[in-house]
Each structure stands twice: as structure tokens, then as C-alpha cells.
Enzyme design. Sequence first.
Site, PDB file in Angstrom:
ATOM      1  N   GLN A 450       0.832  -1.198   0.000  1.00 62.21           N
ATOM      2  CA  GLN A 450       0.000   0.000   0.000  1.00 62.21           C
ATOM      3  C   GLN A 450       0.872   1.256   0.000  1.00 62.21           C
ATOM      4  O   GLN A 450       2.045   1.196   0.341  1.00 62.21           O
ATOM      5  CB  GLN A 450      -0.942  -0.028   1.217  1.00 62.21           C
ATOM      6  CG  GLN A 450      -2.094  -1.007   1.002  1.00 62.21           C
ATOM      7  CD  GLN A 450      -2.897  -1.311   2.257  1.00 62.21           C
ATOM      8  OE1 GLN A 450      -2.696  -0.697   3.298  1.00 62.21           O
ATOM      9  NE2 GLN A 450      -3.796  -2.276   2.169  1.00 62.21           N
ATOM     10  N   GLY A 453       1.100   3.740  -4.787  1.00 60.52           N
ATOM     11  CA  GLY A 453       0.410   4.168  -6.005  1.00 60.52           C
ATOM     12  C   GLY A 453      -0.161   3.009  -6.806  1.00 60.52           C
ATOM     13  O   GLY A 453      -0.646   3.192  -7.917  1.00 60.52           O
ATOM     14  N   GLU A 478     -19.355  -1.673  -6.999  1.00 55.50           N
ATOM     15  CA  GLU A 478     -20.293  -2.287  -6.068  1.00 55.50           C
ATOM     16  C   GLU A 478     -19.943  -1.880  -4.645  1.00 55.50           C
ATOM     17  O   GLU A 478     -18.827  -2.127  -4.186  1.00 55.50           O
ATOM     18  CB  GLU A 478     -20.187  -3.804  -6.225  1.00 55.50           C
ATOM     19  CG  GLU A 478     -21.170  -4.565  -5.359  1.00 55.50           C
ATOM     20  CD  GLU A 478     -21.040  -6.068  -5.582  1.00 55.50           C
ATOM     21  OE1 GLU A 478     -20.638  -6.482  -6.680  1.00 55.50           O
ATOM     22  OE2 GLU A 478     -21.343  -6.805  -4.635  1.00 55.50           O
TER      23      GLU A 478
END
Length: 622
Positions: A450, A453, A478
Site C-alpha cells: 500500500q 500508487g 459495487e
Amino acid sequence: MAPYHRISDPWSYEQEEEDHYGPGYEVGSYTKDYNDGPYDGESDLNVNSNPEGKPRILLMGLRRSGKSSIQKVVFHKMSPNETLFLESTNKIVKDEISNSSFVQFQIWDFPGQVDFFDSNFDCEMIFGGCGALVFVIDAQDDYIDALMKLNLTVTRAYKVNPNIRFEVFIHKVDGLSDDHKIEAQRDIHQRANDELMEEGFDSVNLSFYLTSIYDHSSYKKTLLQTFITDSNEALDLKLVCELSDVQNDETTFKPEMSHQIFGENESIFGYQNLKISLYYTAGKLNTYLGMTYKAEVDPKQFDGAIADDVMGAISAKLPPGYMTNLDDFVATLNKEQTFKPFGDLLSTYSINKGSATERHFQLYSCTIEETGFRSYHERLQTFLLWYVDAASFIDVDDDRWRFYLIFEKYPCDGGHRYAICGYATVYLYFAYPNKTRPRISQFLVLPPFQRLGLGAELLNVIYRSFLKDSNILDITVEDPSDEFTRLRDFVDAQNCKKLPSFSKEKLHQGFTAEMVDEAQRDLKINKKQARRVYEILRFQATNLSDLEEYRAYRLDVKRRLNIPYQKEASDYKKLQKALNAEELRSTLSTSTKEQRIENLEKQYQTIENEYRHTLERLAASQ
Ligand SMILES: Nc1nc2c(ncn2[C@@H]2O[C@H](COP(=O)(O)OP(=O)(O)OP(=O)(O)O)[C@@H](O)[C@H]2O)c(=O)[nH]1
Ligand SMILES: [Mg+2]
């Protein structure tokens, strides 16, 4: 020493009293135990009856003060130890108590965070038909906030119904020394009464009791508590590239959540110093599951309490083939060099270019038909359990799923190996009559990767894979998490900025059909999201020190936020025609204009904050 009431006692007392006093004495007997003077249960009952004719007792107090525990231990024979696992109450829980045809009443267990100023909180109804209000104070905690809430509760309730009996439980005294107990009771008594006097509520009478759900076994509880582990703390996840990673704490990452395996409280019962290891080889995702602990609870010592089946709970979610022997797992590492990513290479991405720490990433897409991918995906999706709320495993046999994967290609032993960094699934929905509307369903970048980018890169790759296809209408998401919404805002804003219809001059003229069309045609962004991006970019283009310009911006956003209210207003007009005033009042909790304006302002502030974050990220990426 002042004896304190073990809460379960009043109930047995009540049952003895039942014959003695006859029907209709239940609420009285419940409180009589605590009161000195004579008490006329009959008359109280009449005053306090609710429409169903059953007296009502309210349990109120701050969060975690012990309300539900009292209710469960006293009326449902729950053992005190089990209350450790009670979940926080989030709505009023009404419980009918009817131990015999004579003893019938209702207990209403309130959530700790009731807000009397909330328009949904109907004081008249709640306090109006109430016989006794039990206010629970956690004596093991700092009780200043509890006293404030007590005062607010009592004064509110008294104004509606001066006949309510107020019982204050100074609760959890099992953890207090005898001196401490007496002092707590004296102090709470004095402060609570002084405050009521000061506010002119002299005639309100509070009764105080020292209470606990534990008898003399509080030491047991303390012991038992040492057998409870935070499941997020206990679990260690790893992506193992080489043998040394197994022992290296720096390669460990933690779950963000574990309630899908270990329940709402995210706790595991039964072990001391519990460590759970769930390791994956970085490429093939061969899996190891193991656990260690110092001590396990002895059921003989703790009322038959047995330790949770940790391995069973996790392994139920793992596909077959996982290992429980660490040596076996380590032995599979030498097969990692044969691992190659699945599907088509769509894009590459590097960071720290040109430096010694340069890293290379590759983004692939594939379908479930890719050889070996089906079982690989079964292992990959197990990461969702720890990072995606309400995660569900998808039905991969449906051929409309597309998979996108990111790998790091890293040098090893003179060659290259691949480590999985994250992935996304996209479902190709039909859009009437002959188009397709892909919906991003799952999206995950694993913690070790994480803030590099990769999320933005993955999303852009998904977009790009659909851009040239004229059958694709637009792309939806969703049930996006807040985090994903931030990522999407950033990526979409970055892309829309390049479109002519989002030029600075055009942004100031308001949201237009041209923006919708262009965002959809060129970027496959749907209308709702295009509007959001417009607001973000217009905020960026707004000179906030120009009061007029800033105001025009706020009004523009608020006008959009006000649309649901306008709908409510038109519904209201329709209802007005159909119902008389009384019916109308009971149907609607009509908010006043001031409340609405206040709400809009709050909503606006939240949104502005989100936009500011996105713009900061945009600025940093330039
Ligand atoms: N030591 C001690 N702990 C208690 C006692 N009563 C309850 N607890 C503990 O206090 C914690 C909170 O209990 P709950 O019954 O969930 O509290 P609540 O007031 O219903 O909380 P909300 O529903 O969040 O408002 C649990 O861990 C209980 O085991 C007690 O008499 N002594
Ligand atoms: Mg509760």
C-alpha cells in the site's frame, strides 16, 4: 462493610414475594427490595401501565456500563462470564418478562449512546408509559460523564412523567475494595442530588444501590479475562519470498478486521499469549496455518467454558491443501521460481526509477479459464476476509467475471520472481438493450504494497481495458468502501481534468450535459460520479478567499444535496391531502426548516472535507 446487591438476588426475592403480595406487584417488588419505606405497588402499577397493560422498566446508562448484562443475568439466567461476549446494544431491545401469569412486565434495554435530542427519540412515548428507570453507572470507570447523562436522563424523564421511580445502580462493584465502594456511593449520591437541587428538581427522588453481576467470584472473572485475545492482534499474516522472511517480524502484516471469522467483538476466548500464523508464499500462495499459545482455559475451573476452535474457524475458509507443518511450508519455497503470473500483461509500473531501490510491478488480466488460475484464485480471495467488510467469495463459474492482478517482479538468485500485491474482480453486467456495464466488485492492495500508487494504477488499468470497447456503457462500483471512494475520486479527477468540458471556465458555469457525455464517452465514468468529479474540480478552481465565488460553490453543492428533501416535501404535500392532522403527525417525523438547513450544512462540510483530501492528493501527484 456495606453489603451490595448481587443483581440476581432481587429476582429470586421477587419470586418469593409474588405469592405474598398477589398479582400486579411485580414492578413494586423489584424496586421494593432497595427501598426503605413502605411502597404501594398497586397504585404505581396503574399509573405506570403502558397500552398493553404491562409495566415497563427502562435500563439506561452509558455504553458498556453493564445494562444488557444485568438484563441477561437477572432475567435469562446467563452466567456472568458469558456477558463478556455481549455485543453493544444498538437499538432499544424490548423484552417481555413473564415468569408466570402474575409476573409480567417489559424491560427495555437501551443502547448506551441514546441521544435525547434526536428527533427519533420519542420522550413522551418512552417515559410516559414507564414505571421505573434503572440508570446504570460503571463504578470501575470514571463516572463524571455518567453523572452528566444521569442528570439529563432524569430531568427529561421527570418532565414527561413525574411518577417514574429512579433507581441508580452503581454497578460492577466487584472490582472495588470495600472502602472504595462506600466512597463511590457517597460521592455519586451527593453529586447527583446536588445537581438536581441546583436545577430546581428538589422533588425528584433517586435511590442508589451498589450492584454486580458477579457474586463472590470476581477473581474468576479477572482470570477469565486474561484468556481473551483481540483476534486482530493475534493474527500474523505474511507473504513469504524466502526462508528468512518467516522469522523476520518486519514482513508481518496485520488484518484490518477479523469479525467475519471471530465474531463482532473480534475476540478469541480460551488462550493466553495466543499467536496465529497465516503465511502464504509470495508467488504461488501456498499456505501455512498455525497457532501457538502459553495456556489454554481449563473447563473444569471455569464453569465448563471451553476455548474457541481457532484452527477450525480459519481452516473452514481456506481451500484444501494448506499446510499446518511449517517445515513442509518452507520446503515449497523452492518451487516459487517456477511461478509465472496468469493472463495477459496489460501494463508495467515502476517506482524509485533510476535509483538502487527501483521496483517493478506488472498488471495482468485474466479469466477463470486460465490454466491453474481457479485454484490460485481460491487462495487469493482468502485475503478478503481480513480487509473487506461483508466479503463474499464470488461464483467464478459465471463467465462474466474478469480478474486483474498486480505482481511485483523482483530480482532473486540471478533471475526474477513474482510476488502478488493485490487484485480486483470486475463483473460484466448487461446494460439494456445491448451494452455492457462492468462493475468493480472486489478491490484489494495488500498492506505491504500500500501507499506505492498501486491502487491508482490498478484502477486505471481496469479503465483502460474497457475504453476502446464501444459496447461498454460505463463502469460502476459495487458498494464502495470509503477508502475506495477516495481512490476513485482521485483517479477520476486526475483523468477528467484533461477533458475540455472540465476546463476552469466551464467548471464555473455549472454541471453540464457536455461533462456527462464526455466523461462517459472518453473515460466510461457514469453520471453520478461525473457530478462528483465536477464538484471536486470546481472546488479546486474556486478562489476560496473570494467570498462570492465560494458561496456560489457551496450553493451549487447544497442544491444537489437538497434534492432528497425536495422529494420529501412533495411526498408531504401528497400525504397532507390524504391524512388528517393527527395521522400526519404520527406518520412523519417532520423536520423543521432550521433542522434541514443545519443538516445540509453538516453534509456539505463532510463532503468539502473529502474533496480537500482528494485535491491534496492530486497536488502531491503532480
Ligand atoms: N466486572 C463487572 N463487569 C460487568 C458487570 N456487569 C457487566 N459487566 C461487563 O461490562 C461489559 C459491558 O456490558 P454490557 O452488558 O454489554 O453493557 P451495556 O451497558 O449493555 O452496553 P451498551 O449496550 O453498549 O450500552 C461486559 O464486558 C460485561 O461483562 C459487573 O457487575 N461487573
Ligand atoms: Mg447493551
